[in-house]
Design an enzyme around this catalytic site. Structure first.
Site, short mmCIF file in Angstrom:
data_model
loop_
_atom_site.label_atom_id
_atom_site.label_comp_id
_atom_site.label_asym_id
_atom_site.label_seq_id
_atom_site.Cartn_x
_atom_site.Cartn_y
_atom_site.Cartn_z
N LYS A 202 0.82 -1.22 0.00
CA LYS A 202 0.00 0.00 0.00
C LYS A 202 0.85 1.27 0.00
O LYS A 202 2.02 1.25 0.37
CB LYS A 202 -0.93 0.00 1.23
CG LYS A 202 -1.98 -1.09 1.19
CD LYS A 202 -2.94 -0.86 0.05
CE LYS A 202 -4.14 -1.75 0.07
NZ LYS A 202 -3.84 -3.18 -0.07
N1 T4K Z 1 -9.80 -3.90 0.62
C1 T4K Z 1 -9.15 -3.55 -0.50
C2 T4K Z 1 -9.84 -2.68 -1.49
C3 T4K Z 1 -7.84 -3.99 -0.72
O1 T4K Z 1 -7.19 -3.66 -1.87
C4 T4K Z 1 -7.21 -4.80 0.25
C5 T4K Z 1 -5.87 -5.30 0.03
C6 T4K Z 1 -7.93 -5.12 1.43
C7 T4K Z 1 -9.22 -4.64 1.56
C8 T4K Z 1 -7.36 -5.98 2.51
O2 T4K Z 1 -6.32 -5.35 3.22
P1 T4K Z 1 -5.15 -6.28 3.89
O3 T4K Z 1 -5.84 -7.35 4.71
O4 T4K Z 1 -4.31 -6.85 2.79
O5 T4K Z 1 -4.40 -5.28 4.76
C9 T4K Z 1 -2.13 -7.29 -2.82
C10 T4K Z 1 -2.12 -7.16 -1.31
O6 T4K Z 1 -1.74 -8.38 -0.68
C11 T4K Z 1 -3.43 -6.71 -0.74
O7 T4K Z 1 -3.13 -6.21 0.55
C12 T4K Z 1 -4.01 -5.56 -1.56
N2 T4K Z 1 -5.34 -5.18 -1.11
C13 T4K Z 1 -4.09 -5.95 -3.01
C14 T4K Z 1 -4.60 -4.81 -3.86
O8 T4K Z 1 -2.78 -6.25 -3.46
P2 T4K Z 1 -1.97 -9.42 -4.30
O9 T4K Z 1 -2.75 -10.67 -4.37
O10 T4K Z 1 -1.80 -8.62 -5.51
O11 T4K Z 1 -0.55 -9.68 -3.61
P3 T4K Z 1 0.79 -10.17 -4.24
O12 T4K Z 1 1.40 -11.13 -3.30
O13 T4K Z 1 0.58 -10.60 -5.65
O14 T4K Z 1 1.72 -8.87 -4.20
C15 T4K Z 1 1.53 -7.80 -5.10
C16 T4K Z 1 2.86 -7.39 -5.72
O15 T4K Z 1 3.67 -6.75 -4.76
C17 T4K Z 1 3.68 -8.54 -6.28
O16 T4K Z 1 4.05 -8.22 -7.59
C18 T4K Z 1 4.90 -8.63 -5.39
C19 T4K Z 1 5.00 -7.27 -4.74
N3 T4K Z 1 5.48 -7.33 -3.36
C20 T4K Z 1 4.63 -7.83 -2.40
C21 T4K Z 1 5.05 -7.89 -1.10
C22 T4K Z 1 4.13 -8.44 -0.03
C23 T4K Z 1 6.74 -6.90 -3.04
O17 T4K Z 1 7.48 -6.46 -3.94
N4 T4K Z 1 7.14 -6.91 -1.74
C24 T4K Z 1 6.35 -7.40 -0.74
O18 T4K Z 1 6.74 -7.37 0.44
O19 T4K Z 1 -2.67 -8.52 -3.18
#
Ligand code: T4K
Length: 387
Positions: A202
């Site tokens: 975020k």
């Molecule tokens: N409501 C809305 C509208 C939201 O967008 C979200 C979360 C929530 C509620 C829930 O909040 P939280 O419970 O998560 O606090 C990612 C996030 O995990 C998620 O928090 C976020 N929305 C969503 C929009 O994006 P994914 O499935 O895309 O995650 P992932 O693992 O594919 O990571 C995204 C990209 O970031 C990847 O290309 C890798 C990169 N990354 C990720 C992490 C964790 C890094 O470079 N470093 C890191 O440490 O959901």
């Protein structure tokens, strides 16, 4: 032939991707390491790691002040924060949400035994369409969750009117909207409460984390109890509850990152402008605008590819991925098309035509402090030469 950044060859002769390392959407923005390590040493010295520690309390005060709200209740993540808000407001039966959102918005309801009922969006703003919300109200409806998608405000007045007319609770998923305003007022104080996410990806991160913002004293009190198993003191549980507590190490990251917000906005804004300049005259492709009259965090660069584009959305994604630019199709294919909800509402798509069109057209592009305008120039070149 190397380009000026040494990322590789535009001629296509070399097989190596233009970027040696993957360029992610949502690469974390990280403030001063030195300051963070200072906080970590303090945490160890105090030997106080969790359970409403001093750094969590400090972070809560600073976030409440920044958003001009009475209460900020920090949580372990945004999803648990949503669940606690939903329970504290007494929602049950059916709650209306957009389908075009991250799956957590819908899951937070169904995890509580509540049916998420999906309403359509306005294709221009990607936020809930109030007319569609009205169509979804039934005798079982108890609430509405608006999502300020991409940090752009939901139609707060129209949703509040609908909620008042039908005696429904209204809350907002403000996971994307930290630092954004609506009519000059910080997002965070609309509806009964608003929920922030501080996930690593975020605009503002605390490794993991989230918070509920509210001006309602009673609601805040209930949510604080729920966050800590309902404890009102040693050996005294007065409310059902769960473990939603933020740990001190997350608060330390949050405090450090609060001091870096201007830097993050400046980097995001510069990248956004570079994308905009580079894609302006490219047929069939548009970037979602930011309202310059409002505060914006510029965290999500949302590109839409329409039917007039010579290349499809998916071909552009393929071209980007081939060069190690891991652009995303957020939030394709819409919550209603994900298995748990597809089975529940097999014909929902008929009522969600804007959602489907938008979900089929969006590409979210990398930005943030780890992405430079020079990298953006290269990403633009990849998009423009996609076939
Ligand atoms: N409501 C809305 C509208 C939201 O967008 C979200 C979360 C929530 C509620 C829930 O909040 P939280 O419970 O998560 O606090 C990612 C996030 O995990 C998620 O928090 C976020 N929305 C969503 C929009 O994006 P994914 O499935 O895309 O995650 P992932 O693992 O594919 O990571 C995204 C990209 O970031 C990847 O290309 C890798 C990169 N990354 C990720 C992490 C964790 C890094 O470079 N470093 C890191 O440490 O959901």
């Amino acid at each position: 032939m190397k380009n000026k950044l040494g990322y590789g060859d535009f001629s296509g002769a070399e097989k190596k991707p233009l970027f040696d390392q993957p360029l992610h959407v949502g690469r974390p923005n990280i403030g001063s390491r030195e300051a963070f390590i200072g906080y970590v040493n303090d945490i160890f010295d105090r030997c106080w790691l969790s359970n409403n520690g001093p750094l969590v309390q400090d972070l809560e005060r600073r976030i409440a002040d920044k958003h001009d709200v009475k209460h900020c209740i920090a949580m372990c993540n945004g999803t648990i924060a949503l669940e606690i808000a939903i329970r504290a407001l007494g929602l049950e039966g059916e709650v209306i949400v957009p389908s075009y959102t991250f799956i957590a918005t819908a899951h937070a309801l169904s995890w509580q035994g509540i049916t998420p009922v999906f309403a359509d969006i306005d294709p221009d703003t990607h936020n809930l369409d109030p007319d569609s919300v009205c169509q979804m109200i039934t005798p079982r409806t108890t609430g509405i969750i608006g999502v300020h998608l991409w940090g752009r405000p939901s139609p707060v007045e129209a949703l509040q009117r609908i909620a008042d007319d039908h005696d429904l609770k209204l809350l907002f998923d403000a996971a994307h909207a930290f630092g954004c305003s609506y009519k000059g007022r910080q997002i965070g104080s609309f509806g009964s409460c608003e929920v922030l996410s501080f996930h690593a990806t975020k605009f503002f991160n605390a490794f993991e984390g989230g918070a509920i913002l509210t001006n309602d004293d009673q609601l805040a009190e209930t949510m604080r109890l729920m966050r800590n198993f309902g404890f009102a003191g040693l050996d005294n549980v007065i409310h059902p509850g769960t473990n939603g507590k933020m740990v001190e190490i997350s608060a330390a990251m949050g405090l450090v990152n609060l001091d870096a917000l201007d830097e993050v906005i400046a980097a995001n804004q510069k990248n956004y402008q570079t994308y905009k300049n580079g894609l302006e005259d490219f047929p069939g492709v548009t970037l979602l605008e930011f309202d310059q009259a409002e505060a914006n965090n510029y965290q999500y660069v949302v590109m839409q590819v329409d039917e007039s584009s010579p290349v499809s959305r998916d071909r552009i994604i393929q071209a980007l991925h081939a060069e190690n630019v891991l652009a995303r199709k957020y939030f394709w294919p819409g919550c209603h098309n994900m298995k748990p909800y597809r089975d529940l509402f097999p014909h929902a798509g008929l009522m969600l035509q804007n959602t489907q069109r938008v979900a089929d057209s969006v590409i979210v592009l990398p930005t943030g402090t780890t992405v430079t305008p020079e990298m953006v120039d290269i990403i633009v070149t990849i998009i423009r030469s996609a076939k």
